[in-house]
Scaffold this motif. Structure first.
Motif, short mmCIF file in Angstrom:
data_model
loop_
_atom_site.label_atom_id
_atom_site.label_comp_id
_atom_site.label_asym_id
_atom_site.label_seq_id
_atom_site.Cartn_x
_atom_site.Cartn_y
_atom_site.Cartn_z
N VAL A 277 -0.37 -35.45 17.71
CA VAL A 277 0.96 -34.85 17.87
C VAL A 277 1.69 -34.82 16.53
N THR A 278 1.69 -35.93 15.82
CA THR A 278 2.36 -35.99 14.51
C THR A 278 1.74 -34.99 13.55
N LEU A 279 0.43 -34.92 13.54
CA LEU A 279 -0.25 -33.97 12.66
C LEU A 279 0.17 -32.54 12.98
N GLN A 280 0.26 -32.20 14.25
CA GLN A 280 0.67 -30.85 14.63
C GLN A 280 2.13 -30.59 14.26
N GLU A 281 2.99 -31.58 14.43
CA GLU A 281 4.39 -31.43 14.03
C GLU A 281 4.49 -31.18 12.53
N GLN A 282 3.75 -31.95 11.75
CA GLN A 282 3.81 -31.79 10.30
C GLN A 282 3.26 -30.45 9.86
N ARG A 283 2.18 -30.01 10.49
CA ARG A 283 1.63 -28.68 10.17
C ARG A 283 2.64 -27.59 10.51
N CYS A 284 3.33 -27.77 11.59
CA CYS A 284 4.34 -26.80 12.01
C CYS A 284 5.45 -26.70 10.96
N VAL A 285 5.97 -27.84 10.52
CA VAL A 285 7.04 -27.85 9.52
C VAL A 285 6.55 -27.21 8.21
N LEU A 286 5.33 -27.54 7.80
CA LEU A 286 4.79 -26.95 6.58
C LEU A 286 4.62 -25.44 6.72
N GLY A 287 4.24 -24.99 7.90
CA GLY A 287 4.14 -23.55 8.15
C GLY A 287 5.49 -22.87 8.07
N TRP A 288 6.50 -23.49 8.67
CA TRP A 288 7.87 -22.95 8.57
C TRP A 288 8.30 -22.89 7.12
N PHE A 289 8.04 -23.99 6.41
CA PHE A 289 8.46 -24.10 5.01
C PHE A 289 7.93 -22.92 4.19
N SER B 228 1.46 -34.19 1.88
CA SER B 228 1.01 -32.83 2.24
C SER B 228 1.89 -31.78 1.60
N LEU B 229 3.19 -32.04 1.59
CA LEU B 229 4.12 -31.09 0.97
C LEU B 229 3.86 -31.01 -0.53
N GLU B 230 3.56 -32.15 -1.12
CA GLU B 230 3.28 -32.18 -2.56
C GLU B 230 2.01 -31.40 -2.90
N GLU B 231 1.02 -31.47 -2.03
CA GLU B 231 -0.22 -30.72 -2.26
C GLU B 231 0.01 -29.21 -2.23
N THR B 232 0.87 -28.76 -1.31
CA THR B 232 1.08 -27.32 -1.17
C THR B 232 2.23 -26.79 -2.02
N GLU B 233 3.24 -27.62 -2.28
CA GLU B 233 4.43 -27.19 -3.03
C GLU B 233 4.83 -28.25 -4.05
N PRO B 234 4.02 -28.44 -5.11
CA PRO B 234 4.31 -29.53 -6.06
C PRO B 234 5.65 -29.39 -6.77
N SER B 235 6.08 -28.18 -7.07
CA SER B 235 7.37 -28.03 -7.78
C SER B 235 8.54 -28.40 -6.87
N PHE B 236 8.45 -28.06 -5.59
CA PHE B 236 9.50 -28.44 -4.64
C PHE B 236 9.56 -29.96 -4.51
N THR B 237 8.40 -30.57 -4.38
CA THR B 237 8.35 -32.02 -4.22
C THR B 237 8.85 -32.73 -5.47
N ALA B 238 8.57 -32.19 -6.63
CA ALA B 238 9.09 -32.76 -7.88
C ALA B 238 10.62 -32.72 -7.87
N ARG B 239 11.18 -31.60 -7.41
CA ARG B 239 12.65 -31.51 -7.30
C ARG B 239 13.18 -32.56 -6.33
N PHE B 240 12.48 -32.77 -5.23
CA PHE B 240 12.88 -33.78 -4.25
C PHE B 240 12.93 -35.16 -4.90
N TYR B 241 11.86 -35.53 -5.61
CA TYR B 241 11.83 -36.84 -6.26
C TYR B 241 12.93 -36.97 -7.31
N ASN B 242 13.22 -35.91 -8.03
CA ASN B 242 14.31 -35.93 -9.02
C ASN B 242 15.66 -36.13 -8.34
N GLU B 243 15.86 -35.44 -7.22
CA GLU B 243 17.13 -35.58 -6.47
C GLU B 243 17.29 -37.01 -5.95
#
Length: 115
Positions: free
Chosen positions: A11-23, A92-107
């Motif tokens: 269930v968690t895996l499917q939820e996370q995949r869903c959010v990544l798909g929306w993203f 998972s987000l970092e693997e697909t969107e490293p620049s977004f995740t870098a911004r997150f860590y900076n924030e």
């Protein structure tokens, strides 16, 4: 990415995949709003979440957008995930969107020292 962590539940895996798909389908402004919500969840009490502010307004003159519904689901799911599952999502987000995740860590780093 090698992990020693326990596998995620189906269930968690499917939820996370869903959010990544929306993203992947979100526009830049929607991703920015998601970033601010993600930061607020990572460092609660240090950042006033835009979603919290909007939720408190209780504006009911229109139906929520699909994006707003997605963010509500995201919040519900995120709250139910363990810390390990949350970290897995960030990985998972970092693997697909490293620049977004870098911004997150900076924030998040920018909140250090705030009360």
């Amino acid at each position: 990415m090698a992990r020693d962590a326990a596998p995620l539940s189906y269930v968690t895996l499917q939820e996370q995949r869903c959010v990544l798909g929306w993203f992947r389908g979100w526009a830049a402004a929607q991703r920015e709003r998601f970033l601010q919500d993600l930061v607020a969840k990572a460092v609660p009490g240090k950042v006033c979440s835009l979603l919290d502010q909007l939720g408190a307004m209780q504006v009911k003159d229109r139906l929520p957008s699909i994006f707003e519904c997605q963010l509500r689901l995201w919040s519900q799911w995120f709250e139910s995930w363990s810390e390990e599952e949350r970290n897995g999502f960030l990985g998972s987000l970092e693997e697909t969107e490293p620049s977004f995740t870098a911004r997150f860590y900076n924030e998040v780093a920018g909140t250090a020292g705030r009360d």
